[in-house]
Design a protein around this motif. Structure first.
Motif, PDB file in Angstrom:
ATOM      1  N   LEU A 190       0.848  -1.180   0.000  1.00  0.00           N
ATOM      2  CA  LEU A 190       0.000   0.000   0.000  1.00  0.00           C
ATOM      3  C   LEU A 190       0.884   1.230   0.000  1.00  0.00           C
ATOM      4  CD1 LEU A 190      -3.193   0.778   1.957  1.00  0.00           C
ATOM      5  CD2 LEU A 190      -1.277   2.364   2.158  1.00  0.00           C
ATOM      6  N   PHE A 191       0.552   2.203  -0.885  1.00  0.00           N
ATOM      7  CA  PHE A 191       1.286   3.471  -0.961  1.00  0.00           C
ATOM      8  C   PHE A 191       0.279   4.620  -0.877  1.00  0.00           C
ATOM      9  CE2 PHE A 191       3.749   0.373  -3.363  1.00  0.00           C
ATOM     10  CZ  PHE A 191       5.002   0.509  -2.806  1.00  0.00           C
ATOM     11  N   THR A 192       0.706   5.703  -0.234  1.00  0.00           N
ATOM     12  CA  THR A 192      -0.125   6.908  -0.157  1.00  0.00           C
ATOM     13  C   THR A 192       0.786   8.130  -0.286  1.00  0.00           C
ATOM     14  OG1 THR A 192      -1.728   8.123   1.168  1.00  0.00           O
ATOM     15  CG2 THR A 192       0.001   6.965   2.354  1.00  0.00           C
ATOM     16  N   ALA A 193       0.261   9.179  -0.933  1.00  0.00           N
ATOM     17  CA  ALA A 193       1.049  10.408  -1.136  1.00  0.00           C
ATOM     18  C   ALA A 193       0.133  11.613  -0.992  1.00  0.00           C
ATOM     19  CB  ALA A 193       1.720  10.404  -2.505  1.00  0.00           C
ATOM     20  N   HIS A 194       0.743  12.744  -0.601  1.00  0.00           N
ATOM     21  CA  HIS A 194       0.004  13.992  -0.409  1.00  0.00           C
ATOM     22  C   HIS A 194       0.869  15.130  -0.909  1.00  0.00           C
ATOM     23  CE1 HIS A 194      -2.916  16.662   1.559  1.00  0.00           C
ATOM     24  NE2 HIS A 194      -1.866  17.426   1.865  1.00  0.00           N
ATOM     25  N   VAL A 195       0.226  16.069  -1.633  1.00  0.00           N
ATOM     26  CA  VAL A 195       0.962  17.236  -2.153  1.00  0.00           C
ATOM     27  C   VAL A 195       0.237  18.513  -1.733  1.00  0.00           C
ATOM     28  CG1 VAL A 195       1.973  16.009  -4.127  1.00  0.00           C
ATOM     29  CG2 VAL A 195      -0.276  17.088  -4.376  1.00  0.00           C
ATOM     30  N   LEU A 196       1.027  19.602  -1.529  1.00  0.00           N
ATOM     31  CA  LEU A 196       0.500  20.922  -1.183  1.00  0.00           C
ATOM     32  C   LEU A 196       1.076  21.931  -2.165  1.00  0.00           C
ATOM     33  CD1 LEU A 196      -0.972  22.928   0.704  1.00  0.00           C
ATOM     34  CD2 LEU A 196       1.153  23.049   2.045  1.00  0.00           C
ATOM     35  N   GLY A 197       0.205  22.601  -2.933  1.00  0.00           N
ATOM     36  CA  GLY A 197       0.660  23.561  -3.929  1.00  0.00           C
ATOM     37  C   GLY A 197       0.907  24.938  -3.316  1.00  0.00           C
ATOM     38  N   THR A 198       1.475  25.815  -4.140  1.00  0.00           N
ATOM     39  CA  THR A 198       1.731  27.185  -3.699  1.00  0.00           C
ATOM     40  C   THR A 198       0.489  28.045  -3.932  1.00  0.00           C
ATOM     41  OG1 THR A 198       2.625  27.713  -5.883  1.00  0.00           O
ATOM     42  CG2 THR A 198       4.179  26.964  -4.194  1.00  0.00           C
ATOM     43  N   MET A 247       0.169   5.805 -12.336  1.00  0.00           N
ATOM     44  CA  MET A 247      -0.858   4.929 -11.779  1.00  0.00           C
ATOM     45  C   MET A 247      -2.052   5.730 -11.256  1.00  0.00           C
ATOM     46  SD  MET A 247       0.365   1.953 -12.365  1.00  0.00           S
ATOM     47  CE  MET A 247      -0.643   0.863 -11.394  1.00  0.00           C
ATOM     48  N   VAL A 248      -1.866   6.609 -10.246  1.00  0.00           N
ATOM     49  CA  VAL A 248      -2.973   7.409  -9.722  1.00  0.00           C
ATOM     50  C   VAL A 248      -2.502   8.859  -9.591  1.00  0.00           C
ATOM     51  CG1 VAL A 248      -4.142   5.518  -8.532  1.00  0.00           C
ATOM     52  CG2 VAL A 248      -2.327   6.765  -7.361  1.00  0.00           C
ATOM     53  N   PRO A 249      -3.394   9.838  -9.915  1.00  0.00           N
ATOM     54  CA  PRO A 249      -2.997  11.248  -9.904  1.00  0.00           C
ATOM     55  C   PRO A 249      -3.355  11.953  -8.597  1.00  0.00           C
ATOM     56  CG  PRO A 249      -5.086  11.031 -11.017  1.00  0.00           C
ATOM     57  CD  PRO A 249      -4.702   9.640 -10.574  1.00  0.00           C
ATOM     58  N   MET A 250      -2.757  13.138  -8.412  1.00  0.00           N
ATOM     59  CA  MET A 250      -3.089  14.065  -7.314  1.00  0.00           C
ATOM     60  C   MET A 250      -3.091  15.469  -7.890  1.00  0.00           C
ATOM     61  SD  MET A 250      -0.529  12.338  -4.535  1.00  0.00           S
ATOM     62  CE  MET A 250       0.638  11.994  -5.879  1.00  0.00           C
ATOM     63  N   HIS A 251      -4.068  16.283  -7.452  1.00  0.00           N
ATOM     64  CA  HIS A 251      -4.186  17.627  -8.025  1.00  0.00           C
ATOM     65  C   HIS A 251      -4.559  18.620  -6.929  1.00  0.00           C
ATOM     66  CE1 HIS A 251      -6.419  20.603 -10.845  1.00  0.00           C
ATOM     67  NE2 HIS A 251      -5.136  20.953 -10.691  1.00  0.00           N
ATOM     68  N   GLY A 252      -3.662  19.607  -6.723  1.00  0.00           N
ATOM     69  CA  GLY A 252      -3.935  20.713  -5.807  1.00  0.00           C
ATOM     70  C   GLY A 252      -4.171  21.978  -6.616  1.00  0.00           C
ATOM     71  N   ASN A 270      -3.740  10.674  -2.713  1.00  0.00           N
ATOM     72  CA  ASN A 270      -4.279   9.442  -3.300  1.00  0.00           C
ATOM     73  C   ASN A 270      -3.585   8.239  -2.686  1.00  0.00           C
ATOM     74  OD1 ASN A 270      -5.940   7.885  -4.947  1.00  0.00           O
ATOM     75  ND2 ASN A 270      -5.633   9.260  -6.707  1.00  0.00           N
ATOM     76  N   THR A 271      -4.190   7.068  -2.895  1.00  0.00           N
ATOM     77  CA  THR A 271      -3.657   5.819  -2.332  1.00  0.00           C
ATOM     78  C   THR A 271      -3.620   4.757  -3.426  1.00  0.00           C
ATOM     79  OG1 THR A 271      -4.573   6.342  -0.160  1.00  0.00           O
ATOM     80  CG2 THR A 271      -3.997   4.038  -0.572  1.00  0.00           C
ATOM     81  N   LEU A 272      -2.592   3.935  -3.377  1.00  0.00           N
ATOM     82  CA  LEU A 272      -2.432   2.842  -4.345  1.00  0.00           C
ATOM     83  C   LEU A 272      -2.110   1.546  -3.605  1.00  0.00           C
ATOM     84  CD1 LEU A 272      -2.023   1.702  -7.264  1.00  0.00           C
ATOM     85  CD2 LEU A 272       0.395   2.380  -7.032  1.00  0.00           C
TER      86      LEU A 272
END
Length: 257
Positions: free
Chosen positions: A179-187, A203-208, A219-221
């Motif tokens: 299991l993988f998870t990621a988080h991003v914070l934009g400016t 595989m899976v996207p993230m959008h801030g 997102n989580t994979l």
């Protein structure tokens, strides 16, 4: 006597005549009335049996006769006493296997059985290897001019040593499901658009979205990996990150048997 003699003399010409010359004329005789029938004679004795004749030839076969009318069914007779048991016959040959029949209806649930004896204590379980990591980025990144791997300079946990602190890639050492998870914070003035990557494949996207202020995405994979597979987070062109709110974590759920 004289009369008898006279008759005798009259008959002499007749006795002397030859048979071929015995022709009398009508005027020479006269007929009297018929006499009374005589009494029947006594039957003679049976004659002796004649000799047996020769056997005749066999006659031709006659035509078959017409079938007779079927008789009525007779009254059933009384049941006779049972006969003696016969000797056991020989075992026959195995017959050909028949076609499989249709499945029958499900039977009723049987009565619950008694509780069985307690089983023996099993062997100690073999725990899967401990593989887990978690990291974040301290400093801002971007806007980037091309797709760029996000590196994480603050590592909180790296059990099993599968997270490469130099490339920020997770490198699989044990085949299994992860299991993988990621988080991003934009400016404030730029989007943060990123992907969790697997061996170069998004595989899976993230959008801030920056229009919401400091846009965030996560997102989580869950995916099956084999040895030497790589997983990482990649920031897309013209995107940027703010600070340590951007994280990347993962762990082994269970290894292959």
């Amino acid at each position: 006597m004289q009369a008898v003699a006279a008759l005798f003399l009259l008959g002499l010409p007749l006795l002397a005549a030859k048979p071929g010359n015995m022709i009398l004329r009508k005027e020479e005789y006269c007929s009297g009335p018929p006499g009374i029938p005589g009494t029947p004679g006594i039957p003679g004795h049976n004659g002796a049996n004649g000799l047996q004749g020769e056997r005749g030839l066999k006659g031709d076969t006659g035509d078959p006769g017409q079938p007779g009318v079927q008789g009525k069914k007779g009254v059933q007779g009384l049941m006779g006493p049972p006969g003696k048991t016969g000797e056991r016959g020989r075992r026959g040959k195995k017959g050909v296997t028949g076609e499989k029949g249709e499945q029958g209806q499900q039977g009723r649930v049987g009565v619950e059985g008694r509780l069985g004896p307690k089983g023996r204590k099993g062997e100690p379980a073999v725990l899967p290897p401990s593989i887990a990591f978690s990291a974040s980025r301290k400093w801002p990144l971007g806007p980037v001019r091309e797709d760029t791997i996000i590196t994480y300079d603050q590592v909180f946990l790296n059990l099993g040593g599968s997270f490469d602190v130099f490339s920020s890639h997770f490198v699989c050492k044990v085949n299994g499901t992860y299991l993988f998870t990621a988080h991003v914070l934009g400016t404030l003035d730029n989007n943060a658009y990123a992907w969790i990557m697997y061996n170069g494949q998004p595989m899976v996207p993230m959008h801030g979205d920056h229009r919401a202020g400091y846009g965030t995405g996560s997102n989580t994979l869950i995916y099956h990996l084999v040895r030497d597979d790589h997983v990482w987070v990649q920031l897309m062109k013209n995107s940027s990150l703010l600070n340590d709110y951007s994280t990347f974590s993962g762990y082994l759920i269970y290894k292959d048997v």
